[in-house]
Motif scaffolding. Sequence first.
Motif, PDB file in Angstrom:
ATOM      1  N   LEU A 159       1.093  -1.273   0.139  1.00 42.43           N
ATOM      2  CA  LEU A 159      -0.450  -0.191  -0.248  1.00 42.43           C
ATOM      3  C   LEU A 159       0.973   1.340  -0.401  1.00 42.43           C
ATOM      4  O   LEU A 159       0.248   2.140  -0.631  1.00 42.43           O
ATOM      5  CB  LEU A 159      -0.935  -0.254   1.040  1.00 42.43           C
ATOM      6  CG  LEU A 159      -1.780  -1.546   0.927  1.00 42.43           C
ATOM      7  CD1 LEU A 159      -3.029  -1.011   2.527  1.00 42.43           C
ATOM      8  CD2 LEU A 159      -3.014  -0.637   0.074  1.00 42.43           C
ATOM      9  N   VAL A 160       1.832   1.264   0.471  1.00 40.28           N
ATOM     10  CA  VAL A 160       2.784   1.998   0.560  1.00 40.28           C
ATOM     11  C   VAL A 160       3.570   2.701  -0.509  1.00 40.28           C
ATOM     12  O   VAL A 160       3.090   3.773  -1.298  1.00 40.28           O
ATOM     13  CB  VAL A 160       4.126   2.203   1.792  1.00 40.28           C
ATOM     14  CG1 VAL A 160       5.030   3.438   1.880  1.00 40.28           C
ATOM     15  CG2 VAL A 160       3.979   2.977   3.110  1.00 40.28           C
ATOM     16  N   LEU A 161       3.905   1.403  -1.310  1.00 42.95           N
ATOM     17  CA  LEU A 161       4.702   1.501  -2.810  1.00 42.95           C
ATOM     18  C   LEU A 161       3.753   1.717  -3.990  1.00 42.95           C
ATOM     19  O   LEU A 161       4.224   2.539  -4.933  1.00 42.95           O
ATOM     20  CB  LEU A 161       5.192   0.186  -2.906  1.00 42.95           C
ATOM     21  CG  LEU A 161       6.407  -0.265  -2.569  1.00 42.95           C
ATOM     22  CD1 LEU A 161       7.241  -0.691  -2.561  1.00 42.95           C
ATOM     23  CD2 LEU A 161       7.367   0.904  -1.852  1.00 42.95           C
ATOM     24  N   ALA A 162       2.358   1.303  -3.793  1.00 37.13           N
ATOM     25  CA  ALA A 162       1.398   1.578  -4.574  1.00 37.13           C
ATOM     26  C   ALA A 162       0.919   2.704  -4.785  1.00 37.13           C
ATOM     27  O   ALA A 162       0.658   3.464  -5.818  1.00 37.13           O
ATOM     28  CB  ALA A 162      -0.214   0.555  -4.192  1.00 37.13           C
ATOM     29  N   SER A 163      -0.063   3.512  -3.864  1.00 39.82           N
ATOM     30  CA  SER A 163       0.211   5.180  -3.042  1.00 39.82           C
ATOM     31  C   SER A 163       1.142   6.157  -3.507  1.00 39.82           C
ATOM     32  O   SER A 163       0.521   7.000  -4.137  1.00 39.82           O
ATOM     33  CB  SER A 163      -0.384   5.372  -1.962  1.00 39.82           C
ATOM     34  OG  SER A 163       1.037   4.706  -0.528  1.00 39.82           O
ATOM     35  N   THR A 164       2.461   5.258  -3.631  1.00 36.07           N
ATOM     36  CA  THR A 164       3.196   6.387  -3.951  1.00 36.07           C
ATOM     37  C   THR A 164       3.580   6.081  -5.669  1.00 36.07           C
ATOM     38  O   THR A 164       3.949   7.482  -5.870  1.00 36.07           O
ATOM     39  CB  THR A 164       5.109   5.840  -3.348  1.00 36.07           C
ATOM     40  OG1 THR A 164       4.897   5.850  -1.769  1.00 36.07           O
ATOM     41  CG2 THR A 164       6.699   6.928  -3.902  1.00 36.07           C
ATOM     42  N   VAL A 165       3.415   5.099  -5.920  1.00 34.13           N
ATOM     43  CA  VAL A 165       3.860   5.292  -7.324  1.00 34.13           C
ATOM     44  C   VAL A 165       2.422   5.882  -8.282  1.00 34.13           C
ATOM     45  O   VAL A 165       2.961   6.653  -8.942  1.00 34.13           O
ATOM     46  CB  VAL A 165       3.593   4.013  -8.055  1.00 34.13           C
ATOM     47  CG1 VAL A 165       3.492   3.559  -9.377  1.00 34.13           C
ATOM     48  CG2 VAL A 165       4.981   3.018  -7.730  1.00 34.13           C
ATOM     49  N   LEU A 166       1.261   5.561  -7.623  1.00 36.08           N
ATOM     50  CA  LEU A 166       0.400   6.846  -8.473  1.00 36.08           C
ATOM     51  C   LEU A 166       0.258   8.145  -7.686  1.00 36.08           C
ATOM     52  O   LEU A 166      -0.131   8.776  -8.377  1.00 36.08           O
ATOM     53  CB  LEU A 166      -1.337   6.155  -7.469  1.00 36.08           C
ATOM     54  CG  LEU A 166      -1.721   4.694  -8.347  1.00 36.08           C
ATOM     55  CD1 LEU A 166      -2.494   3.849  -7.186  1.00 36.08           C
ATOM     56  CD2 LEU A 166      -1.734   4.442  -9.772  1.00 36.08           C
ATOM     57  N   SER A 167       0.599   8.181  -6.977  1.00 36.71           N
ATOM     58  CA  SER A 167       1.268  10.050  -6.437  1.00 36.71           C
ATOM     59  C   SER A 167       0.876  11.201  -7.655  1.00 36.71           C
ATOM     60  O   SER A 167       0.347  11.723  -7.215  1.00 36.71           O
ATOM     61  CB  SER A 167       2.098  10.247  -5.163  1.00 36.71           C
ATOM     62  OG  SER A 167       3.483   9.629  -5.662  1.00 36.71           O
ATOM     63  N   PRO A 168       2.052  10.743  -8.664  1.00 38.35           N
ATOM     64  CA  PRO A 168       2.682  12.143  -9.150  1.00 38.35           C
ATOM     65  C   PRO A 168       0.737  11.718 -10.323  1.00 38.35           C
ATOM     66  O   PRO A 168       0.924  13.459 -10.646  1.00 38.35           O
ATOM     67  CB  PRO A 168       2.797  11.398 -10.611  1.00 38.35           C
ATOM     68  CG  PRO A 168       4.070  10.485 -10.076  1.00 38.35           C
ATOM     69  CD  PRO A 168       2.803  10.057  -8.776  1.00 38.35           C
ATOM     70  N   PHE A 169      -0.390  11.313 -10.212  1.00 36.34           N
ATOM     71  CA  PHE A 169      -1.397  11.400 -10.844  1.00 36.34           C
ATOM     72  C   PHE A 169      -2.697  12.289  -9.553  1.00 36.34           C
ATOM     73  O   PHE A 169      -2.771  12.377 -10.282  1.00 36.34           O
ATOM     74  CB  PHE A 169      -2.079  10.029 -11.727  1.00 36.34           C
ATOM     75  CG  PHE A 169      -0.449   9.808 -12.060  1.00 36.34           C
ATOM     76  CD1 PHE A 169      -0.520  10.017 -13.740  1.00 36.34           C
ATOM     77  CD2 PHE A 169       0.000   9.021 -12.103  1.00 36.34           C
ATOM     78  CE1 PHE A 169       0.567   9.602 -14.368  1.00 36.34           C
ATOM     79  CE2 PHE A 169       1.172   8.193 -12.488  1.00 36.34           C
ATOM     80  CZ  PHE A 169       1.171   8.942 -14.032  1.00 36.34           C
ATOM     81  N   THR A 170      -2.047  10.966  -8.760  1.00 29.44           N
ATOM     82  CA  THR A 170      -3.511  11.081  -7.573  1.00 29.44           C
ATOM     83  C   THR A 170      -3.431  12.626  -6.770  1.00 29.44           C
ATOM     84  O   THR A 170      -4.243  13.342  -6.664  1.00 29.44           O
ATOM     85  CB  THR A 170      -3.607  10.368  -6.430  1.00 29.44           C
ATOM     86  OG1 THR A 170      -2.476   9.726  -5.993  1.00 29.44           O
ATOM     87  CG2 THR A 170      -3.951   8.817  -7.423  1.00 29.44           C
ATOM     88  N   LEU A 171      -2.536  12.620  -6.535  1.00 32.55           N
ATOM     89  CA  LEU A 171      -1.588  14.188  -5.395  1.00 32.55           C
ATOM     90  C   LEU A 171      -2.829  15.474  -6.162  1.00 32.55           C
ATOM     91  O   LEU A 171      -3.465  16.054  -5.635  1.00 32.55           O
ATOM     92  CB  LEU A 171      -0.654  13.937  -4.957  1.00 32.55           C
ATOM     93  CG  LEU A 171       0.354  15.217  -3.432  1.00 32.55           C
ATOM     94  CD1 LEU A 171      -1.203  14.747  -2.881  1.00 32.55           C
ATOM     95  CD2 LEU A 171       1.448  15.029  -3.638  1.00 32.55           C
ATOM     96  N   PRO A 172      -2.704  15.943  -7.562  1.00 29.01           N
ATOM     97  CA  PRO A 172      -2.469  16.556  -8.255  1.00 29.01           C
ATOM     98  C   PRO A 172      -4.635  16.756  -8.455  1.00 29.01           C
ATOM     99  O   PRO A 172      -4.972  17.804  -8.262  1.00 29.01           O
ATOM    100  CB  PRO A 172      -2.080  16.968  -9.696  1.00 29.01           C
ATOM    101  CG  PRO A 172      -1.865  15.991  -9.938  1.00 29.01           C
ATOM    102  CD  PRO A 172      -1.034  14.846  -8.676  1.00 29.01           C
ATOM    103  N   ALA A 173      -4.179  15.508  -8.695  1.00 28.86           N
ATOM    104  CA  ALA A 173      -6.537  15.444  -8.559  1.00 28.86           C
ATOM    105  C   ALA A 173      -6.685  16.135  -7.870  1.00 28.86           C
ATOM    106  O   ALA A 173      -7.898  16.306  -7.506  1.00 28.86           O
ATOM    107  CB  ALA A 173      -6.373  13.811  -9.431  1.00 28.86           C
ATOM    108  N   THR A 174      -6.175  15.017  -6.591  1.00 33.96           N
ATOM    109  CA  THR A 174      -7.513  14.797  -5.800  1.00 33.96           C
ATOM    110  C   THR A 174      -6.926  16.789  -4.721  1.00 33.96           C
ATOM    111  O   THR A 174      -8.165  17.347  -4.385  1.00 33.96           O
ATOM    112  CB  THR A 174      -6.730  14.911  -4.323  1.00 33.96           C
ATOM    113  OG1 THR A 174      -6.766  13.272  -4.322  1.00 33.96           O
ATOM    114  CG2 THR A 174      -7.305  14.692  -2.528  1.00 33.96           C
TER     115      THR A 174
END
Length: 353
Positions: A159-174
């Motif tokens: 979960l740490v790695l998956a959320s980190t990998v997706l963060s370039p997309f999920t962080l600006p969207a949120t």
Amino acid sequence: MPTAPPSAVPLAAPLNFLRRRLGRATCGAYLAAAALPAPGLWLRHAHTAPLGAHLRVGLNITQLLLAAVLFTAGLRACPHALTRLLGRPRVLLTGLILHLTAPLLVIPVIALTLRCSPDSDGGSGMIAAMILTVSMPVAAGATVWTGGGRGDEPAMLGLVLASTVLSPFTLPATINTLTPLLNADYAQSLAGAARGTGSGFALTGVLLPCAAGIGCRLLLPQRAKPTVMSLAALTAVLASILLTYVNAAGAIGQFLIHPRPLLLLAAAGTAAAACAMSFTWGRCSAHLLRLAAPARTSVTLACGMSNSSAGAVLITTAMPDRPQVLLPVLAFSLLQKLAANRLTRPRPAATAG
């Protein structure tokens, strides 16, 4: 190859000593920031270091400390355990979805509550701080709380790695989704932060150190792994404590110069509400989905523990002239560790009747 017993692993004793006292060390960092903020304030500013006779390179100490923590999280990632995890993706997908939806549920409730406060900006500073904290990837430190059979450790690391990998997309969207909850001044600051998070902060400041740690693990000779991983883990714990001190010095130092007790109470209350709702969202959802006990623990931690250190670094970058915004982030950082400790604390065995 059999693994070495803990006592034979280099630096195991000081590492275990610090891990057992991580809560106290965090409180000590806060006290040190209150008693002696000047070194932390100096470390918060960008510096340059000579690189050859005519070249100087810029150094951001807070980003380097954050990179050390994330690098170690990647270094600890066992490829075989993560491969097995992909064969049973239910826990990974559940935790990831709940973590990503938590800000969308928690932040509007906080914003609605703060609208009723006497704050001239409607609590936008507090809301902005929580947006940039709760939206972060799962905290790398969450893996510490699932050790010793207290949770599903491979799932937590996944979960740490998956959320980190997706963060370039999920962080600006949120961030973009929640920005309308702020007044114009803070909305403009967060809009600028959102533009830079995808290709900048999330990619180079969060994902790249984690990926570098994974790559180093794959390249390390088997004989050198215990020493390197133990040294990296000890470095990461020390870096996490120092990063807490540096971030706390930025907020507490300014607070001591211009005391604002109501602001402190508002920051603590906002952080407590965000922390309580995030943990409750994860715990209730995990129970409703009938996950096994270790998986429930990991999913709950994934919802409640965001990378507050990364949030503090981003706030420092996006709003360097508003150190008071760090107050709720610091409170959230401490409260999520206390909540994680309570969640994973061994329950006393029931006595016979």
